[in-house]
Design a protein around this motif. Structure first.
Motif, PDB file in Angstrom:
ATOM      1  N   LYS A  96       4.725  -6.068   6.755  1.00  0.00           N
ATOM      2  CA  LYS A  96       4.768  -4.609   6.891  1.00  0.00           C
ATOM      3  C   LYS A  96       5.121  -3.942   5.567  1.00  0.00           C
ATOM      4  O   LYS A  96       4.551  -2.896   5.210  1.00  0.00           O
ATOM      5  N   LEU A  97       6.035  -4.531   4.813  1.00  0.00           N
ATOM      6  CA  LEU A  97       6.417  -3.925   3.545  1.00  0.00           C
ATOM      7  C   LEU A  97       5.297  -4.044   2.510  1.00  0.00           C
ATOM      8  O   LEU A  97       5.107  -3.141   1.688  1.00  0.00           O
ATOM      9  N   GLN A  98       4.551  -5.153   2.544  1.00  0.00           N
ATOM     10  CA  GLN A  98       3.415  -5.274   1.628  1.00  0.00           C
ATOM     11  C   GLN A  98       2.333  -4.258   1.963  1.00  0.00           C
ATOM     12  O   GLN A  98       1.732  -3.666   1.058  1.00  0.00           O
ATOM     13  N   HIS A  99       2.079  -4.035   3.259  1.00  0.00           N
ATOM     14  CA  HIS A  99       1.123  -3.002   3.651  1.00  0.00           C
ATOM     15  C   HIS A  99       1.621  -1.622   3.236  1.00  0.00           C
ATOM     16  O   HIS A  99       0.835  -0.764   2.808  1.00  0.00           O
ATOM     17  N   ALA A 100       2.927  -1.408   3.358  1.00  0.00           N
ATOM     18  CA  ALA A 100       3.495  -0.118   2.962  1.00  0.00           C
ATOM     19  C   ALA A 100       3.347   0.100   1.458  1.00  0.00           C
ATOM     20  O   ALA A 100       3.011   1.202   1.009  1.00  0.00           O
ATOM     21  N   ALA A 101       3.583  -0.938   0.669  1.00  0.00           N
ATOM     22  CA  ALA A 101       3.438  -0.837  -0.785  1.00  0.00           C
ATOM     23  C   ALA A 101       1.984  -0.603  -1.175  1.00  0.00           C
ATOM     24  O   ALA A 101       1.683   0.168  -2.092  1.00  0.00           O
ATOM     25  N   GLU A 102       1.055  -1.246  -0.471  1.00  0.00           N
ATOM     26  CA  GLU A 102      -0.370  -1.045  -0.740  1.00  0.00           C
ATOM     27  C   GLU A 102      -0.775   0.383  -0.403  1.00  0.00           C
ATOM     28  O   GLU A 102      -1.580   0.997  -1.110  1.00  0.00           O
ATOM     29  N   ARG A 103      -0.222   0.922   0.660  1.00  0.00           N
ATOM     30  CA  ARG A 103      -0.517   2.314   1.024  1.00  0.00           C
ATOM     31  C   ARG A 103      -0.041   3.256  -0.076  1.00  0.00           C
ATOM     32  O   ARG A 103      -0.731   4.219  -0.422  1.00  0.00           O
ATOM     33  N   PHE A 104       1.135   2.992  -0.627  1.00  0.00           N
ATOM     34  CA  PHE A 104       1.645   3.820  -1.725  1.00  0.00           C
ATOM     35  C   PHE A 104       0.706   3.741  -2.923  1.00  0.00           C
ATOM     36  O   PHE A 104       0.391   4.757  -3.551  1.00  0.00           O
ATOM     37  N   ARG A 105       0.248   2.525  -3.254  1.00  0.00           N
ATOM     38  CA  ARG A 105      -0.642   2.351  -4.403  1.00  0.00           C
ATOM     39  C   ARG A 105      -1.950   3.108  -4.194  1.00  0.00           C
ATOM     40  O   ARG A 105      -2.429   3.809  -5.105  1.00  0.00           O
TER      41      ARG A 105
END
Length: 252
Positions: A96-105
């Motif tokens: 979930k945190l990796q998906h969240a970081a990708e969304r930010f990028r």
């Protein structure tokens, strides 16, 4: 969290919501904010409302009790991207945190693209416009507003060229016929000339236009670049008149 996430992320941890807000204000590159729901002085969804005002970081809420109402409120208000329940599974948390970081990028890249487009539209002296399939203006730059006699964008957005009283009805039909052909066959067209009545004087506007496609490839409108070529048209007319007088002189 530092032990779990340290190999994947650069983690900044604090047990003070106020300090978390100060960290965000000082570091625009923070991609994800993860917060517990129940904390001293501030709940997680209250914190995220304040985070949203300060940062583009993606927000993930952690809750260890059945506070469904708070989670639903945070989701409905758009204050969180995802939530995790405690105790969490490490793989689920990392995912979930990796998906969240990708969304930010992706959101940052989109913002940079929008800024580049804004800079391009602002800096070019030519008029630039986007229209939908119904020939309604959806976006225009300052160059086009100047070209159309200093109209305000609010007078143009959502309207068709025939609504602006700067072209005759016949000319507006010609303009939209050309646009319809561009959107029908997808071929770009250059130097399409039309006569406008701007501030009581006749002006010739040259437009280059191309179809705009969505990601699946469907044509959803068109983009155009317009410039005032009245002087060029007048020069060409004078040249043609001069050539005609010369031809008549030779004939005589």
């Amino acid at each position: 969290l530092e032990d779990t996430l340290g190999d994947t992320f650069d983690v900044k941890a604090t047990d003070e919501p106020e300090r978390a807000l100060r960290l965000l204000e000082n570091d625009a590159d923070i991609a994800v904010v993860m917060s517990d729901q129940r904390m001293p002085r501030m709940t997680g969804d209250e914190l995220f409302r304040r985070v949203r005002e300060r940062s583009a970081a993606t927000r993930v809420l952690a809750t260890g009790y059945a506070d469904l109402q708070a989670v639903v409120r945070a989701v409905n208000d758009g204050n969180i991207f995802a939530y995790v329940t405690k105790p969490w599974e490490t793989f689920d948390l990392l995912s979930k945190l990796q998906h969240a970081a990708e969304r930010f990028r992706l959101a940052r890249e989109l913002q940079e693209e929008r800024q580049l487009l804004d800079d391009l539209m602002t800096s070019t002296p030519d008029g630039i416009f986007f229209k939908d399939k119904d020939h309604r203006f959806r976006r225009v730059n300052e160059g086009l507003l100047r070209l159309l006699g200093g109209l305000d964008a609010r007078e143009i957005i959502g309207r068709r060229i025939g609504d602006l009283s700067i072209v005759s009805h016949a000319t507006s039909l010609q303009i939209e016929a050309s646009e319809a052909q561009t959107m029908a066959d997808g071929r770009a067209r250059r130097d399409v000339l039309h006569k406008h009545d701007i501030d009581g004087s006749i002006a010739w506007i040259s437009t280059s236009q191309a179809a705009v496609r969505s990601v699946p490839g469907e044509i959803v409108g068109l983009v155009g670049v317009a410039r005032n070529v009245t002087e060029r048209v007048a020069t060409m007319e004078a040249l043609r008149a001069s050539e005609e007088r010369l031809r008549l002189a030779f004939s005589a």
